[in-house]
Write a protein that holds these residues in place. Structure first.
Motif, PDB file in Angstrom:
ATOM      1  N   CYS A 134      13.264 -47.432 -13.418  1.00  0.00           N
ATOM      2  CA  CYS A 134      12.873 -47.093 -14.788  1.00  0.00           C
ATOM      3  C   CYS A 134      13.752 -46.006 -15.382  1.00  0.00           C
ATOM      4  O   CYS A 134      14.322 -45.188 -14.669  1.00  0.00           O
ATOM      5  CB  CYS A 134      11.423 -46.595 -14.813  1.00  0.00           C
ATOM      6  SG  CYS A 134      10.210 -47.922 -14.775  1.00  0.00           S
ATOM      7  N   ILE A 135      13.810 -46.025 -16.708  1.00  0.00           N
ATOM      8  CA  ILE A 135      14.396 -44.927 -17.465  1.00  0.00           C
ATOM      9  C   ILE A 135      13.256 -44.328 -18.283  1.00  0.00           C
ATOM     10  O   ILE A 135      12.551 -45.049 -19.001  1.00  0.00           O
ATOM     11  CB  ILE A 135      15.538 -45.402 -18.382  1.00  0.00           C
ATOM     12  CG1 ILE A 135      16.692 -45.938 -17.530  1.00  0.00           C
ATOM     13  CG2 ILE A 135      16.010 -44.262 -19.285  1.00  0.00           C
ATOM     14  CD1 ILE A 135      17.847 -46.522 -18.333  1.00  0.00           C
ATOM     15  N   TYR A 136      13.071 -43.024 -18.145  1.00  0.00           N
ATOM     16  CA  TYR A 136      11.999 -42.310 -18.823  1.00  0.00           C
ATOM     17  C   TYR A 136      12.566 -41.332 -19.840  1.00  0.00           C
ATOM     18  O   TYR A 136      13.636 -40.774 -19.643  1.00  0.00           O
ATOM     19  CB  TYR A 136      11.177 -41.497 -17.812  1.00  0.00           C
ATOM     20  CG  TYR A 136      10.469 -42.310 -16.777  1.00  0.00           C
ATOM     21  CD1 TYR A 136       9.230 -42.884 -17.044  1.00  0.00           C
ATOM     22  CD2 TYR A 136      11.027 -42.504 -15.519  1.00  0.00           C
ATOM     23  CE1 TYR A 136       8.563 -43.625 -16.076  1.00  0.00           C
ATOM     24  CE2 TYR A 136      10.369 -43.245 -14.549  1.00  0.00           C
ATOM     25  CZ  TYR A 136       9.140 -43.802 -14.838  1.00  0.00           C
ATOM     26  OH  TYR A 136       8.484 -44.538 -13.877  1.00  0.00           O
ATOM     27  N   ASN A 137      11.801 -41.098 -20.897  1.00  0.00           N
ATOM     28  CA  ASN A 137      12.049 -39.978 -21.789  1.00  0.00           C
ATOM     29  C   ASN A 137      11.374 -38.802 -21.089  1.00  0.00           C
ATOM     30  O   ASN A 137      10.157 -38.710 -21.057  1.00  0.00           O
ATOM     31  CB  ASN A 137      11.420 -40.265 -23.158  1.00  0.00           C
ATOM     32  CG  ASN A 137      11.652 -39.146 -24.147  1.00  0.00           C
ATOM     33  OD1 ASN A 137      11.976 -38.027 -23.791  1.00  0.00           O
ATOM     34  ND2 ASN A 137      11.446 -39.459 -25.422  1.00  0.00           N
ATOM     35  N   SER A 138      12.168 -37.934 -20.492  1.00  0.00           N
ATOM     36  CA  SER A 138      11.643 -36.900 -19.603  1.00  0.00           C
ATOM     37  C   SER A 138      11.924 -35.492 -20.104  1.00  0.00           C
ATOM     38  O   SER A 138      12.842 -35.263 -20.879  1.00  0.00           O
ATOM     39  CB  SER A 138      12.280 -37.022 -18.211  1.00  0.00           C
ATOM     40  OG  SER A 138      11.948 -38.233 -17.606  1.00  0.00           O
ATOM     41  N   ALA A 139      11.124 -34.567 -19.591  1.00  0.00           N
ATOM     42  CA  ALA A 139      11.374 -33.140 -19.757  1.00  0.00           C
ATOM     43  C   ALA A 139      11.497 -32.575 -18.349  1.00  0.00           C
ATOM     44  O   ALA A 139      10.554 -32.622 -17.569  1.00  0.00           O
ATOM     45  CB  ALA A 139      10.240 -32.478 -20.515  1.00  0.00           C
TER      46      ALA A 139
END
Length: 169
Positions: A98-103
């Motif tokens: 997966c590719i996540y919008n992460s912090a």
């Protein structure tokens, strides 16, 4: 309880060039702004959601996703260590399939403490292939617990209920 100094870094610059040049310029610009923010000696610096990809079409952004120990994070680890501050670095993070919008939270020693994956991606993010995170993350810092919500997340109470310990996502 002690006071916590927080700095937020954002920018409105729109760079031109190839997608690779825009990506690189965004990072260099924010590194410079973050260095400037250190004049206030913050405990925590929070950067703008997915700042490395400003000016890139959402489908192109996916090509620049990296792991939480990738080049972008390593640059900010050096800054966190140099100034002994926490830095929250939002990136598109590859984890598994997966590719996540992460912090990604970096601690005062310049070590990655962990990542929060946006639980509620927007429709355009989902259509581009961004995966939804499934758990809230509470980070332990020397000034207390730190919960994270990214942009569209604030429209959903389940995340905040979970942070308060009253619900699970």
């Amino acid at each position: 309880m002690r006071k916590v100094r927080v700095s937020s870094v954002s920018f409105y610059e729109r760079f031109t060039g190839t997608f690779e040049e825009i990506f690189r310029k965004n990072i260099q610009h924010v590194l410079s702004l973050t260095e400037y923010a250190m004049l206030d000696r913050p405990d925590l610096v929070v950067l703008t959601e997915t700042f490395p990809y400003v000016g890139l079409p959402i489908k192109e952004r996916m090509k620049f996703a990296e792991t939480s120990d990738g080049k972008t994070i390593r640059m900010f680890c050096k800054l966190a260590s140099k100034y002994k501050t926490y830095i929250m670095v939002p990136i598109l993070e590859i984890e598994g399939n997966c590719i996540y919008n992460s912090a990604v939270l970096i601690d005062r020693k310049g070590k990655v403490q962990g990542s929060y994956h946006k639980v509620h991606p927007t429709i355009s993010e989902s259509e581009a292939g961004i995966c939804a995170g499934d758990i809230p993350v509470l980070f332990e810092t020397d000034f207390g617990k730190l919960g994270v919500a990214i942009c569209f997340d604030i429209n959903f109470d389940d995340l905040f209920q979970a942070y308060r310990g009253k619900a699970k996502i």
